[in-house]
Design a protein around this motif. Sequence first.
Motif, PDB file in Angstrom:
ATOM      1  N   ASP A   6       0.890  -1.167  -0.025  1.00  0.00           N
ATOM      2  CA  ASP A   6       0.001   0.082  -0.005  1.00  0.00           C
ATOM      3  C   ASP A   6       0.786   1.399   0.001  1.00  0.00           C
ATOM      4  O   ASP A   6       0.384   2.511   0.209  1.00  0.00           O
ATOM      5  CB  ASP A   6      -1.012  -0.020   1.232  1.00  0.00           C
ATOM      6  CG  ASP A   6      -0.155   0.203   2.552  1.00  0.00           C
ATOM      7  OD1 ASP A   6       1.095  -0.121   2.460  1.00  0.00           O
ATOM      8  OD2 ASP A   6      -0.788   0.401   3.594  1.00  0.00           O
ATOM      9  N   ARG A  43       2.201   5.140   7.751  1.00  0.00           N
ATOM     10  CA  ARG A  43       2.396   6.558   7.870  1.00  0.00           C
ATOM     11  C   ARG A  43       1.333   6.936   8.412  1.00  0.00           C
ATOM     12  O   ARG A  43       1.511   8.139   9.387  1.00  0.00           O
ATOM     13  CB  ARG A  43       2.421   7.172   6.494  1.00  0.00           C
ATOM     14  CG  ARG A  43       3.762   6.827   5.756  1.00  0.00           C
ATOM     15  CD  ARG A  43       3.768   7.603   4.442  1.00  0.00           C
ATOM     16  NE  ARG A  43       5.245   8.030   3.822  1.00  0.00           N
ATOM     17  CZ  ARG A  43       5.862   8.872   4.011  1.00  0.00           C
ATOM     18  NH1 ARG A  43       5.514   9.952   4.745  1.00  0.00           N
ATOM     19  NH2 ARG A  43       6.986   8.870   3.685  1.00  0.00           N
ATOM     20  N   HIS A  44      -0.057   6.673   8.203  1.00  0.00           N
ATOM     21  CA  HIS A  44      -1.131   7.116   9.074  1.00  0.00           C
ATOM     22  C   HIS A  44      -0.930   6.782  10.783  1.00  0.00           C
ATOM     23  O   HIS A  44      -1.265   7.663  11.573  1.00  0.00           O
ATOM     24  CB  HIS A  44      -2.288   6.642   8.678  1.00  0.00           C
ATOM     25  CG  HIS A  44      -3.622   6.943   9.317  1.00  0.00           C
ATOM     26  ND1 HIS A  44      -4.200   8.230   9.323  1.00  0.00           N
ATOM     27  CD2 HIS A  44      -4.283   6.314  10.486  1.00  0.00           C
ATOM     28  CE1 HIS A  44      -5.322   8.196   9.937  1.00  0.00           C
ATOM     29  NE2 HIS A  44      -5.549   7.158  10.703  1.00  0.00           N
ATOM     30  N   GLU A  86       1.122   3.403   3.256  1.00  0.00           N
ATOM     31  CA  GLU A  86      -0.179   4.524   3.629  1.00  0.00           C
ATOM     32  C   GLU A  86      -0.604   4.236   5.133  1.00  0.00           C
ATOM     33  O   GLU A  86      -0.529   5.164   5.806  1.00  0.00           O
ATOM     34  CB  GLU A  86      -1.203   4.288   2.393  1.00  0.00           C
ATOM     35  CG  GLU A  86      -2.439   5.398   2.758  1.00  0.00           C
ATOM     36  CD  GLU A  86      -3.066   5.303   1.949  1.00  0.00           C
ATOM     37  OE1 GLU A  86      -4.287   5.888   1.963  1.00  0.00           O
ATOM     38  OE2 GLU A  86      -3.093   4.527   0.546  1.00  0.00           O
TER      39      GLU A  86
END
Length: 286
Positions: free
Chosen positions: A275, A281-282, A278
């Motif tokens: 991904d 990082r969130h 993603e």
Amino acid sequence: MSTPYAEVIGDPIAQSKSPTIHNLWIGRLGLEAEYRACHVKGDGLAEYLARRREDLAWRGCNVTMPHKQAVIPLIDRLDPLAQRIGAVNTILREADGSLTGFNTDAGGFLEPLRAELAKTHYFRMARILGTGGAARAIVAALADQNMVLVLAGRDPAKARALLDELAPGGEHHAIDIAHFAAPGDFAFDDREGCFDLVVNASPLGMAGQPPLLFDMGHVPPGSIVYDIVTHPHDTPLLLSARAAGFATLDGLNMLIGQAAEAFEKFFGASPPRADGDEELRHLLLG
């Protein structure tokens, strides 16, 4: 048998994002493993490693400040890159209980640049700010990519010595970091076919640290601006660079990239990153 585990050590250690990174990957892969944080002070390093050598469940550890050099006399062998850089951020326990030291910071730093570095360029130059431990890994990594280096520090003599040690033979330059604070009005020549990189490898601009004084007039057209600081995520340097129209890379790139190399060594599996990191990082920014 006990659950296999790895961990990160440092002093302090509560701020480390490594457990978040590794445990997300462990969970996604469904591994029977754990990743922990362990507060180890300088005077406890030798005892810590002696205990872990005897622990069959311990796969190894990541090493953060201030122990990246202090662990070297306490382990059995160094990977050639770690030996050259003079710093270890990953220790792997071998099957016989011996300890091998690696440096995954260099590879982690280069990871988001690989596609660009795979291209052919007429000329490559990197302006690197800082002469500390992170800069050592970055200088070694970029020198191996045939880049001309401009290394800036508060002590240009220290910067020169670092270049001579890690990138001997190249036409590299050492300057005072204050050079970049003054307005830059240099008329850059045609940059077509060139690759220019600006790297903040110092703690300047980090929360709680002095600001990084840097004028965007020193950045050639088409450059990538890369700040390895992770807190704040969007540093003043990156905000200024984007406002001036430059491509940017944040510190999470290096943090996640070096962790991915270490994860493979600890657990023998590639971390799941389809991904584009993603979700990770969130979590890290949440």
